[in-house]
Design an enzyme around this catalytic site. Sequence first.
Site, PDB file in Angstrom:
ATOM      1  N   ASP A   1      38.158  10.586 -55.531  1.00 51.65           N
ATOM      2  CA  ASP A   1      39.115  10.435 -54.412  1.00 51.65           C
ATOM      3  C   ASP A   1      39.566   8.994 -54.121  1.00 51.65           C
ATOM      4  OD1 ASP A   1      38.535  13.104 -54.349  1.00 51.65           O
ATOM      5  OD2 ASP A   1      37.721  13.145 -52.319  1.00 51.65           O
TER       6      ASP A   1
ATOM      7  N   LYS B   1      41.062  18.886 -55.614  1.00 47.14           N
ATOM      8  CA  LYS B   1      40.010  19.729 -55.015  1.00 47.14           C
ATOM      9  C   LYS B   1      40.293  19.908 -53.521  1.00 47.14           C
ATOM     10  CE  LYS B   1      36.839  15.804 -54.310  1.00 47.14           C
ATOM     11  NZ  LYS B   1      36.946  15.782 -52.854  1.00 47.14           N
TER      12      LYS B   1
ATOM     13  N   CYS C   1      32.475  12.899 -49.921  1.00 43.42           N
ATOM     14  CA  CYS C   1      32.872  13.565 -51.167  1.00 43.42           C
ATOM     15  C   CYS C   1      32.037  13.155 -52.376  1.00 43.42           C
ATOM     16  CB  CYS C   1      34.357  13.341 -51.414  1.00 43.42           C
ATOM     17  SG  CYS C   1      35.376  14.256 -50.242  1.00 43.42           S
TER      18      CYS C   1
END
Length: 222
Positions: free
Chosen positions: A26, A131, A164
Amino acid sequence: MTLKIEQATPYPYSFDVEHTALVIIDMQRDFVEPGGFGETLGNDVTMLQAIIPAVAAMLAGWRAVGGLVIHTREAHAADLHDCPPAKRLRGAPALRIGDEGPMGRILIAGEPGNQIVPALAPVDGEWVIDKPGKGAFYATRLHERLQDAGITHLVFMGVTTEVCVQTSMREANDRGYECLIVEDGTASYFPEFKAATLAMLTAQGAIVGWSATSEMLLKEMQ
Ligand code: C5J
Protein backbone atom coordinates in the site's frame (compact mmCIF):
# COMPACT_ATOMS: atom_id res chain seq x y z
CA MET A 1 20.76 -18.32 -4.80
CA THR A 2 20.29 -19.02 -1.07
CA LEU A 3 20.95 -16.09 1.24
CA LYS A 4 21.25 -16.04 5.04
CA ILE A 5 20.61 -12.92 7.11
CA GLU A 6 22.70 -13.71 10.18
CA GLN A 7 21.63 -10.63 12.14
CA ALA A 8 17.88 -11.03 11.59
CA THR A 9 15.63 -10.91 14.67
CA PRO A 10 15.12 -13.22 16.49
CA TYR A 11 17.58 -15.57 14.69
CA PRO A 12 19.08 -15.98 11.21
CA TYR A 13 16.62 -15.99 8.27
CA SER A 14 17.49 -17.99 5.17
CA PHE A 15 15.78 -17.57 1.83
CA ASP A 16 16.17 -18.52 -1.76
CA VAL A 17 15.53 -15.57 -4.10
CA GLU A 18 13.81 -17.79 -6.68
CA HIS A 19 11.19 -18.79 -4.11
CA THR A 20 10.81 -15.45 -2.34
CA ALA A 21 8.68 -12.43 -3.21
CA LEU A 22 9.19 -8.86 -2.06
CA VAL A 23 5.74 -7.61 -1.02
CA ILE A 24 5.32 -3.84 -0.85
CA ILE A 25 2.10 -3.04 0.95
CA ASP A 26 0.00 0.00 0.00
CA MET A 27 2.70 2.56 -0.87
CA GLN A 28 -0.05 4.50 -2.61
CA ARG A 29 -0.68 8.22 -2.65
CA ASP A 30 -3.82 7.73 -0.49
CA PHE A 31 -1.60 7.03 2.52
CA VAL A 32 1.59 8.93 1.76
CA GLU A 33 0.50 12.23 0.23
CA PRO A 34 -1.60 15.08 1.62
CA GLY A 35 -5.29 14.94 0.70
CA GLY A 36 -5.62 11.15 0.75
CA PHE A 37 -7.25 8.60 3.04
CA GLY A 38 -4.45 8.76 5.63
CA GLU A 39 -4.72 12.50 6.06
CA THR A 40 -8.54 12.45 6.14
CA LEU A 41 -8.21 10.26 9.24
CA GLY A 42 -6.18 13.02 10.89
CA ASN A 43 -2.69 11.60 10.38
CA ASP A 44 0.64 13.29 9.61
CA VAL A 45 1.57 11.69 6.28
CA THR A 46 5.19 12.90 6.40
CA MET A 47 5.82 10.05 8.85
CA LEU A 48 5.28 7.62 6.00
CA GLN A 49 7.18 9.57 3.33
CA ALA A 50 10.37 9.05 5.33
CA ILE A 51 10.67 5.37 4.34
CA ILE A 52 10.48 5.92 0.57
CA PRO A 53 14.30 5.98 0.09
CA ALA A 54 14.79 2.70 1.99
CA VAL A 55 11.90 1.03 0.15
CA ALA A 56 13.27 2.28 -3.18
CA ALA A 57 16.74 0.93 -2.37
CA MET A 58 15.35 -2.51 -1.47
CA LEU A 59 13.18 -2.50 -4.58
CA ALA A 60 16.20 -1.69 -6.78
CA GLY A 61 18.27 -4.41 -5.08
CA TRP A 62 15.47 -6.97 -5.44
CA ARG A 63 14.98 -6.12 -9.10
CA ALA A 64 18.74 -6.46 -9.65
CA VAL A 65 18.73 -10.08 -8.39
CA GLY A 66 15.64 -10.87 -10.47
CA GLY A 67 13.24 -11.60 -7.59
CA LEU A 68 9.47 -11.40 -7.85
CA VAL A 69 8.04 -8.03 -6.75
CA ILE A 70 4.44 -7.62 -5.59
CA HIS A 71 2.79 -4.25 -4.96
CA THR A 72 -0.55 -4.03 -3.17
CA ARG A 73 -3.05 -1.20 -3.03
CA GLU A 74 -5.97 -0.83 -0.64
CA ALA A 75 -8.65 -0.22 -3.25
CA HIS A 76 -12.41 -0.46 -3.58
CA ALA A 77 -14.62 -0.75 -6.64
CA ALA A 78 -16.27 2.49 -7.83
CA ASP A 79 -19.71 1.21 -6.77
CA LEU A 80 -18.34 0.32 -3.31
CA HIS A 81 -19.86 -3.18 -3.45
CA ASP A 82 -16.66 -4.50 -1.82
CA CYS A 83 -16.62 -1.89 0.97
CA PRO A 84 -18.62 -2.98 4.00
CA PRO A 85 -20.72 -0.13 5.46
CA ALA A 86 -18.93 -0.79 8.77
CA LYS A 87 -15.65 0.27 7.12
CA ARG A 88 -17.05 3.29 5.31
CA LEU A 89 -19.14 4.69 8.16
CA ARG A 90 -16.76 4.17 11.09
CA GLY A 91 -15.31 7.20 12.87
CA ALA A 92 -15.52 10.82 11.82
CA PRO A 93 -13.01 11.29 8.98
CA ALA A 94 -12.89 14.55 6.98
CA LEU A 95 -13.80 12.49 3.89
CA ARG A 96 -15.11 8.93 3.72
CA ILE A 97 -14.13 6.12 1.34
CA GLY A 98 -15.66 6.93 -2.05
CA ASP A 99 -15.97 10.68 -1.38
CA GLU A 100 -14.35 13.10 -3.84
CA GLY A 101 -11.01 14.40 -2.55
CA PRO A 102 -8.11 16.41 -3.98
CA MET A 103 -6.66 13.23 -5.57
CA GLY A 104 -9.98 11.84 -6.80
CA ARG A 105 -12.35 9.54 -4.92
CA ILE A 106 -10.86 8.32 -1.67
CA LEU A 107 -9.48 4.73 -1.83
CA ILE A 108 -11.19 3.94 -5.14
CA ALA A 109 -9.40 1.81 -7.75
CA GLY A 110 -8.12 3.78 -10.72
CA GLU A 111 -8.24 7.20 -9.05
CA PRO A 112 -5.02 9.29 -8.96
CA GLY A 113 -4.77 8.89 -5.18
CA ASN A 114 -4.91 5.12 -5.48
CA GLN A 115 -1.69 4.92 -7.53
CA ILE A 116 1.63 3.77 -6.10
CA VAL A 117 3.90 6.77 -5.39
CA PRO A 118 6.06 7.56 -8.46
CA ALA A 119 9.37 6.68 -6.74
CA LEU A 120 8.13 3.09 -6.27
CA ALA A 121 6.04 2.69 -9.41
CA PRO A 122 5.61 -0.92 -10.59
CA VAL A 123 7.39 -1.99 -13.77
CA ASP A 124 6.39 -4.65 -16.31
CA GLY A 125 6.32 -8.14 -14.86
CA GLU A 126 5.62 -7.03 -11.29
CA TRP A 127 2.32 -7.98 -9.71
CA VAL A 128 -0.12 -5.29 -8.59
CA ILE A 129 -2.78 -6.63 -6.24
CA ASP A 130 -5.82 -4.49 -5.43
CA LYS A 131 -7.23 -5.55 -2.09
CA PRO A 132 -10.46 -4.39 -0.44
CA GLY A 133 -9.31 -5.39 3.03
CA LYS A 134 -6.37 -4.66 5.26
CA GLY A 135 -4.86 -8.07 4.57
CA ALA A 136 -3.45 -8.85 1.10
CA PHE A 137 -4.93 -12.37 1.14
CA TYR A 138 -8.53 -11.37 1.88
CA ALA A 139 -10.74 -11.42 -1.25
CA THR A 140 -7.75 -11.66 -3.60
CA ARG A 141 -6.14 -14.53 -5.49
CA LEU A 142 -2.72 -13.80 -4.01
CA HIS A 143 -2.27 -17.18 -2.28
CA GLU A 144 -3.21 -19.15 -5.40
CA ARG A 145 -0.86 -17.08 -7.55
CA LEU A 146 2.01 -17.45 -5.06
CA GLN A 147 1.45 -21.21 -4.95
CA ASP A 148 1.46 -21.39 -8.75
CA ALA A 149 4.73 -19.42 -8.78
CA GLY A 150 6.38 -21.72 -6.21
CA ILE A 151 6.84 -18.92 -3.66
CA THR A 152 7.52 -20.07 -0.09
CA HIS A 153 9.04 -16.93 1.50
CA LEU A 154 7.76 -13.35 1.67
CA VAL A 155 9.70 -10.19 2.55
CA PHE A 156 7.35 -7.39 3.59
CA MET A 157 7.66 -3.61 3.41
CA GLY A 158 5.14 -0.76 3.24
CA VAL A 159 2.45 0.95 5.28
CA THR A 160 1.11 0.99 7.81
CA THR A 161 3.11 -1.38 9.96
CA GLU A 162 0.41 -2.27 12.45
CA VAL A 163 -2.54 -2.30 10.04
CA CYS A 164 -2.10 -3.58 6.48
CA VAL A 165 1.49 -4.84 6.79
CA GLN A 166 0.94 -6.74 10.01
CA THR A 167 -2.44 -8.12 8.87
CA SER A 168 -0.91 -9.34 5.60
CA MET A 169 2.10 -10.91 7.35
CA ARG A 170 -0.18 -12.74 9.79
CA GLU A 171 -2.38 -13.98 6.95
CA ALA A 172 0.74 -15.18 5.12
CA ASN A 173 2.09 -16.91 8.22
CA ASP A 174 -1.18 -18.81 8.64
CA ARG A 175 -0.87 -19.98 5.02
CA GLY A 176 2.61 -21.39 5.64
CA TYR A 177 4.90 -18.70 4.23
CA GLU A 178 8.21 -17.88 5.98
CA CYS A 179 7.93 -14.12 6.43
CA LEU A 180 10.31 -11.28 7.20
CA ILE A 181 9.50 -7.59 7.70
CA VAL A 182 12.05 -4.93 6.72
CA GLU A 183 12.40 -2.69 9.76
CA ASP A 184 13.27 0.55 7.95
CA GLY A 185 11.01 -0.31 5.01
CA THR A 186 7.82 0.04 7.01
CA ALA A 187 6.19 2.94 8.83
CA SER A 188 3.25 3.88 10.96
CA TYR A 189 1.62 7.20 11.75
CA PHE A 190 2.37 6.12 15.35
CA PRO A 191 6.04 5.19 15.97
CA GLU A 192 5.14 3.37 19.17
CA PHE A 193 2.75 1.11 17.21
CA LYS A 194 5.54 0.28 14.74
CA ALA A 195 7.92 -0.66 17.56
CA ALA A 196 5.28 -2.79 19.28
CA THR A 197 4.38 -4.53 16.01
CA LEU A 198 7.98 -5.44 15.20
CA ALA A 199 8.39 -6.79 18.74
CA MET A 200 5.21 -8.86 18.72
CA LEU A 201 5.74 -10.33 15.23
CA THR A 202 9.22 -11.60 16.08
CA ALA A 203 8.66 -12.61 19.73
CA GLN A 204 8.37 -16.18 20.96
CA GLY A 205 10.86 -17.57 18.43
CA ALA A 206 9.50 -15.72 15.37
CA ILE A 207 5.86 -16.52 16.14
CA VAL A 208 4.79 -14.65 13.00
CA GLY A 209 8.21 -14.15 11.39
CA TRP A 210 11.52 -12.34 11.33
CA SER A 211 12.71 -8.76 10.98
CA ALA A 212 15.91 -7.27 9.53
CA THR A 213 17.11 -3.95 8.16
CA SER A 214 17.35 -3.16 4.45
CA GLU A 215 21.11 -2.79 4.92
CA MET A 216 21.42 -6.39 6.15
CA LEU A 217 19.41 -7.68 3.20
CA LEU A 218 21.11 -5.55 0.56
CA LYS A 219 24.58 -6.57 1.80
CA GLU A 220 23.71 -10.24 1.27
CA MET A 221 22.11 -9.57 -2.10
CA GLN A 222 25.18 -7.92 -3.65
C1 C5J B 1 -4.82 1.57 6.78
C2 C5J B 1 -3.10 0.42 5.57
N1 C5J B 1 -3.99 1.94 7.75
N2 C5J B 1 -2.61 0.29 4.35
N3 C5J B 1 -4.36 0.91 5.69
O1 C5J B 1 -6.00 1.84 6.84
O2 C5J B 1 -2.42 0.16 6.54
